[in-house]
Each structure stands twice: as structure tokens, then as C-alpha cells.
Design an enzyme around this catalytic site. Sequence first.
Site, PDB file in Angstrom:
ATOM      1  N   ASN A 207      -5.449  13.539 -17.398  1.00 31.27           N
ATOM      2  CA  ASN A 207      -4.979  14.412 -16.337  1.00 31.27           C
ATOM      3  C   ASN A 207      -3.511  14.732 -16.577  1.00 31.27           C
ATOM      4  OD1 ASN A 207      -3.423  12.236 -15.317  1.00 31.27           O
ATOM      5  ND2 ASN A 207      -5.066  11.614 -13.922  1.00 31.27           N
ATOM      6  N   LEU A 208      -2.909  15.465 -15.671  1.00 32.63           N
ATOM      7  CA  LEU A 208      -1.533  15.926 -15.854  1.00 32.63           C
ATOM      8  C   LEU A 208      -0.567  14.755 -16.040  1.00 32.63           C
ATOM      9  CD1 LEU A 208      -0.071  18.682 -15.869  1.00 32.63           C
ATOM     10  CD2 LEU A 208       0.396  18.343 -13.447  1.00 32.63           C
ATOM     11  N   ASN A 209      -0.658  13.743 -15.198  1.00 35.75           N
ATOM     12  CA  ASN A 209       0.249  12.605 -15.285  1.00 35.75           C
ATOM     13  C   ASN A 209       0.021  11.785 -16.547  1.00 35.75           C
ATOM     14  OD1 ASN A 209       1.513  13.222 -12.852  1.00 35.75           O
ATOM     15  ND2 ASN A 209       0.051  12.028 -11.645  1.00 35.75           N
ATOM     16  N   GLU A 210      -1.259  11.610 -16.918  1.00 29.35           N
ATOM     17  CA  GLU A 210      -1.567  10.836 -18.125  1.00 29.35           C
ATOM     18  C   GLU A 210      -1.053  11.524 -19.377  1.00 29.35           C
ATOM     19  OE1 GLU A 210      -5.618   8.953 -16.117  1.00 29.35           O
ATOM     20  OE2 GLU A 210      -5.736  10.693 -17.463  1.00 29.35           O
ATOM     21  N   ASP A 276     -13.999  11.471 -13.080  1.00 33.69           N
ATOM     22  CA  ASP A 276     -15.284  10.983 -13.582  1.00 33.69           C
ATOM     23  C   ASP A 276     -16.313  12.103 -13.602  1.00 33.69           C
ATOM     24  OD1 ASP A 276     -14.124   8.480 -13.716  1.00 33.69           O
ATOM     25  OD2 ASP A 276     -14.978   7.790 -11.820  1.00 33.69           O
TER      26      ASP A 276
END
Length: 491
Positions: A207-210, A276
Amino acid sequence: MIEQLHDVIQKIEQEWPAKRLLVLGDVMLDKYIWGDVGRISPEAPVPVVRATHQSQQPGGAANVAMNLAKLGAQVWLIGFTGGDADEKLLEACVKEHGIESAFVPCSGFPTITKTRIVGGRQQMLRLDSENLGQRAQGDHSRLLERALEELPKCDAVVLSDYAKGVLMPELCQAVIHAARQHGIPVLVDPKTADFSRYKGATTVCPNLNELSVATREDARNLEAMLTSGEQMVSAFDLEYLTVTLSEKGIAVLRPGNRFLAPAQARQVFDVSGAGDTVIAVLSLCLASGLAIEPSVQLANIAAGIVVGKVGTVPVEKHELLAALAPDIALHAEDKVLTRDELARRVAVWRANGERVVFTNGCFDLIHVGHITVLEQSRRLGDRLIVAINSDESVSCLKGPNRPVVGENERARVLAALASVDAVTIFGEATPFELIVATRPDVIVKGGDYNEDTVVGAKEVKSWGGKVAIVPTVEGHSTTRLIQRSLAGTSS
């Protein structure tokens, strides 16, 4: 609008049930305490939740498996558990949904659980039970052995990493290497900043943060972050990187190339499990040989459904197909169905609680009388099936010079009408077999029919349905149109 919509629908309805997927990762049990909030505690400035009931759902990697099962796939789930009561609860949950599991219990490590307290539709608190210490090497060896045993039987592998100690670098590389030898796609949901452990996978789906953490770029500088993401594709021998960008959608990154699928606007109640859902849809798409571009468009739609639910609740196949209905309505070819395809489409409508209407006829040279009957029929329910006589059947009924328009063309024209949801062709003398197979809620006939002369009327009424007779529009018929044409007149 989804690219290759017809192909996408074919794969969802026909191919997904035959696919077998391996989910390997951090399995968890999600517990819920549901209640109502009516006051603030006098002991502390916190809301008091009056518990009304409790429930549990598979979580973490097990939620990915649940999403796959709800989408119709066969699933094998592998992960660490604790040999405790929560393990038994988790086993029962996944078994109930047809998921096969091979859990490896670890001494001294409880089954990971997340207990959420929900007041009304709002999550108030979450309690986690876990031990993040290092498990014994023998536990990891047993886990890998089970994974490599099942992998050759599968069409895709999902590595669901919640950074809880399952997906160590050595295990990831062993599974990815084995999958590549068998030509099996591997999709990774990462929770670690070092993507090198996923080297050689088909795609990693941060995701964006990861992605921000992995690239060491500021999440507010989207351009720099995506550019760094493109470079990671080559560095880690991926086919592409698939990045969920929250309200912006999903981006597919290749070196020097990007594809963005915009998000589907939905009212958001809870984002639990949305990631998920995305990786479950993507893995089934890739297992079915679908290109990544329409795959991420479909995943966006699925994510839009799941964030409108409370808690970690998977999206179901009938919900996904229902969400595609507006696009299907704009593609006539996707409404012309074989008998088997029609049965599957009707099953989706029934799962969504929709009322099915059935009518039939030759529909040779569509005219205003046909249109009127179809529009009136559609108003009697939520979905309208139109069954048309085959060319051979029309000739038997109307004579050797009929039909004027062939069966495929008649079906396509009818399917283009907004009032029609499905068209199918039958070759029998009557549509009786179709009626029994689809079990409509309403049968509609026009003209001089009465209930006693409508084929299937008795059967429809036996399962609680009804028969409706719609008056025809005077002065309009195919025979009259042909006569006018031969006479060279317009009235």
C-alpha cells in the site's frame, strides 16, 4: 469501465471455481464483541459498550483465503498456530467455508488473535494476543515442507506477510523458486521494508505507506515514490509492482511504464481486510491468465465493496458480479448467454435477492409492440430474461421464409435494450426446460394468452411465482411489417 469485460466475466463465472490457490502466511483469528453505546463511563472518559453478541472470522492470511473461497476458488491455507482453543476455532471457521488447512502448531506461541470491540458500526478498541519471538527452526522446516508439497497442485501462490514470523527470507525464496520452476504466479502482500526477500515473485502489492517505507521516499511525494517503485521492479526481478494508493486507486509499475486504475467511490465504514480483498482478486485473475490491467480494475471494484462493510468481511462472488452489472448493461454481448451461463447468472441474481422475470418469443424484426411488452415485463421484477426461438424453431412455427433476422442477430439486438438483462436461444418447441431450469418469479406473455395456455405457468405458480399477461400494442406485428415491405408501403 473494465477492459476486456467479456473475458473478465467469463473467467469469474466459469474458470474461478476450478482454480486452486495456496495461501501461505500469518494466519490469525479475528474476534468481535458487538454492542451498543449509550453513555460515557463514570470511571474514565471512555464510552461504555453494552455487549449484545460475539462472533469470529478468519483474519490475516486466513482472511485472504476466505476472500478466495467466497470468490469461488479452491484454497489451501498454511501457517503457524498455537495448538490452543483459538486454533480450533480458526480451523472450524475455515473448514466451514471449504478451505483446506495445514496449520503448524508452535510450542509457546498462541494462535494470533485480534479482538475488536464494536459499538454500533464504529470500532472502539482492538486487543491483540500474540508472541513475536523467534520460533524453532524445526517449525519453519515443517511449514516449508507442507508448502512445497502443495505448491505443484496450485494455480497461484499468495504470500500474505503480516510480519508475524512466518515469511522469513529463506522460506520466501524457497517457495518463489519452486513456483517459478512450475510456472505458477506468486503474489506478495508485504509488511516488511526489505523487499529483497520477495525477489523473483510475479508481483509485490504494497500500500502507499508500505511503499513509502520500502523506497524511503516521503508518501506525500507520490511521483518520487512511484519512480523508486519502478526501479524496484528490476532490482528484485519482479514482473511488476502493484501499489494500492487508497482513494487514488491501484497503480501497476514497470520500469518506465505505469498504469493507474482509479478507485471506485464508496461510503467507507471500515477498511479492515481491504488489502486482503485486493490480493485475493488479483491472484485469481492471474491464475486465470488475465492481464494485470483489467485485474487491478476488478480488484478496485472488489475493494470498494468491502470497505462498505463493518469488520473483516470478505467480498462474495455474487456481490462482485452485481457491481459489474452497470458495465454489463452497456455490453450487449455479455447479456447473450448459453443455458449454463444463464443458470450461473440467475444464481448471482438470486444471491443478491433480486426478482427474476421471464418472457419468450421469436422476436423477428423487433418493433414497438415488442419494446412495449419488454418494458412492461421488466417493471415486474429486478431482472428480465428473454428466451428466443432458434432459427429452426421459428421456421417450424412461422414457415420456411422465416425468420427474416437470424437468431444471433436477434439475440444481440434484444441484448442491447436497457430493459433486458439476459438473452438466451432455445431450440425446443417450447421454453419449458428453460423455465424449470431458471425458476423465474414471474412469467410474462403478451396478446391473447391466458394462464391456462402459458407454458410453465403451473410450475412457476408451484414455487410461489406468478403469471402476468401483458396486452399487445394493436397494429404492430412482424407479419404486418413484412406485408408492408412487400407492398412497398409504410403504413
